[in-house]
Design an enzyme around this catalytic site. Sequence first.
Site, PDB file in Angstrom:
ATOM      1  N   GLY A 109      46.045  15.098  87.431  1.00 33.63           N
ATOM      2  CA  GLY A 109      47.310  14.507  87.852  1.00 33.63           C
ATOM      3  C   GLY A 109      47.834  15.268  89.049  1.00 33.63           C
ATOM      4  O   GLY A 109      47.302  16.338  89.402  1.00 33.63           O
TER       5      GLY A 109
ATOM      6  N   GLN B 222      54.133  18.820  94.822  1.00 29.99           N
ATOM      7  CA  GLN B 222      52.943  19.601  95.156  1.00 29.99           C
ATOM      8  C   GLN B 222      52.429  19.288  96.565  1.00 29.99           C
ATOM      9  O   GLN B 222      51.633  20.054  97.107  1.00 29.99           O
ATOM     10  CB  GLN B 222      51.828  19.362  94.133  1.00 29.99           C
ATOM     11  CG  GLN B 222      52.170  19.912  92.754  1.00 29.99           C
ATOM     12  CD  GLN B 222      51.046  19.668  91.768  1.00 29.99           C
ATOM     13  OE1 GLN B 222      50.951  18.599  91.195  1.00 29.99           O
ATOM     14  NE2 GLN B 222      50.171  20.652  91.624  1.00 29.99           N
TER      15      GLN B 222
ATOM     16  N   CYS C  13      46.221  23.772  87.153  1.00 30.85           N
ATOM     17  CA  CYS C  13      47.163  23.088  88.036  1.00 30.85           C
ATOM     18  C   CYS C  13      46.623  23.233  89.455  1.00 30.85           C
ATOM     19  O   CYS C  13      46.178  24.316  89.828  1.00 30.85           O
ATOM     20  CB  CYS C  13      48.540  23.746  87.922  1.00 30.85           C
ATOM     21  SG  CYS C  13      49.773  23.039  89.034  1.00 30.85           S
ATOM     22  N   LEU C  14      46.660  22.148  90.241  1.00 29.12           N
ATOM     23  CA  LEU C  14      46.111  22.212  91.597  1.00 29.12           C
ATOM     24  C   LEU C  14      46.907  23.163  92.498  1.00 29.12           C
ATOM     25  O   LEU C  14      46.409  23.570  93.539  1.00 29.12           O
ATOM     26  CB  LEU C  14      46.045  20.816  92.225  1.00 29.12           C
ATOM     27  CG  LEU C  14      45.039  19.856  91.565  1.00 29.12           C
ATOM     28  CD1 LEU C  14      45.101  18.478  92.222  1.00 29.12           C
ATOM     29  CD2 LEU C  14      43.616  20.405  91.633  1.00 29.12           C
TER      30      LEU C  14
ATOM     31  N   HIS D  34      52.973  18.068  81.727  1.00 28.86           N
ATOM     32  CA  HIS D  34      52.750  19.006  82.831  1.00 28.86           C
ATOM     33  C   HIS D  34      53.351  18.465  84.132  1.00 28.86           C
ATOM     34  O   HIS D  34      54.059  19.185  84.853  1.00 28.86           O
ATOM     35  CB  HIS D  34      51.235  19.237  82.990  1.00 28.86           C
ATOM     36  CG  HIS D  34      50.854  20.092  84.158  1.00 28.86           C
ATOM     37  ND1 HIS D  34      50.372  21.373  84.023  1.00 28.86           N
ATOM     38  CD2 HIS D  34      50.876  19.847  85.492  1.00 28.86           C
ATOM     39  CE1 HIS D  34      50.135  21.883  85.229  1.00 28.86           C
ATOM     40  NE2 HIS D  34      50.421  20.975  86.134  1.00 28.86           N
ATOM     41  N   GLU D  35      53.067  17.184  84.429  1.00 22.65           N
ATOM     42  CA  GLU D  35      53.540  16.612  85.697  1.00 22.65           C
ATOM     43  C   GLU D  35      55.058  16.440  85.694  1.00 22.65           C
ATOM     44  O   GLU D  35      55.715  16.665  86.705  1.00 22.65           O
ATOM     45  CB  GLU D  35      52.846  15.271  85.995  1.00 22.65           C
ATOM     46  CG  GLU D  35      51.319  15.326  86.086  1.00 22.65           C
ATOM     47  CD  GLU D  35      50.783  16.388  87.051  1.00 22.65           C
ATOM     48  OE1 GLU D  35      51.508  16.796  87.977  1.00 22.65           O
ATOM     49  OE2 GLU D  35      49.639  16.835  86.848  1.00 22.65           O
TER      50      GLU D  35
ATOM     51  N   HIS E  60      56.729  19.563  86.706  1.00 24.70           N
ATOM     52  CA  HIS E  60      56.759  19.788  88.158  1.00 24.70           C
ATOM     53  C   HIS E  60      58.039  19.230  88.784  1.00 24.70           C
ATOM     54  O   HIS E  60      58.580  19.805  89.727  1.00 24.70           O
ATOM     55  CB  HIS E  60      55.568  19.106  88.834  1.00 24.70           C
ATOM     56  CG  HIS E  60      54.329  19.942  88.884  1.00 24.70           C
ATOM     57  ND1 HIS E  60      54.256  21.123  89.577  1.00 24.70           N
ATOM     58  CD2 HIS E  60      53.105  19.763  88.338  1.00 24.70           C
ATOM     59  CE1 HIS E  60      53.037  21.638  89.458  1.00 24.70           C
ATOM     60  NE2 HIS E  60      52.316  20.832  88.704  1.00 24.70           N
TER      61      HIS E  60
HETATM   62 NI    NI Z   1      50.317  21.032  88.165  1.00 22.03          NI
END
Ligand code: NI
Length: 173
Positions: A46, A51, A96-97, A138-139, A142
């Site tokens: 995701g 981000q 996480c990216l 998680h998203e 953010h």
């Molecule tokens: Ni993330």
Amino acid sequence: MAIRRILWYPDPQLMEQCAPVGDSTSELAELFRDLSDTMFAHNGAGLAAPQIGILKRVFVIDPVVAGLSEQDAPLLFVDPQIEWLSDETEVSDEGCLSFPGIYVPIRRALKARTRARDVEGKGFEVEGEGLFARAMQHEKDHLDGTLITDHVGRLKRKMIRRKMERETQSRDD
Ligand code: NI
């Protein structure tokens, strides 16, 4: 196709509270495409708008993670609200990216139900379990500036910060 640069921790934009999109759907299609392209380019489950430096309440989830097929488009969530979380939880390593190469065990609700709008502004509700439920939690985190580092202890957070500051210095993209 527009692959955007992913912000890495501790970029301060990742810690911001994101603004609701509301009724303005004009730039959503482009944001949706950029988030999708960038997520696929980095094999993420995701990706959230902050981000890529867009402080709006929008994220995408990989279609396979969302229970769709590989040919489907990612699932787009605009102004998402988590409506329900199961009492049953599960601990699993989470990446996480914005933290390349870092995985930390995080306890999350096993199931989650989220209400959001799609790219045309149409409302929908979706329920997921396991990785899908974890990705939604998680998203959504953010969008409130909450990161995987907020789910670990102080010492671990310090270690991650030091490692990511080093990574950022030697970043070559
Ligand atoms: Ni993330």
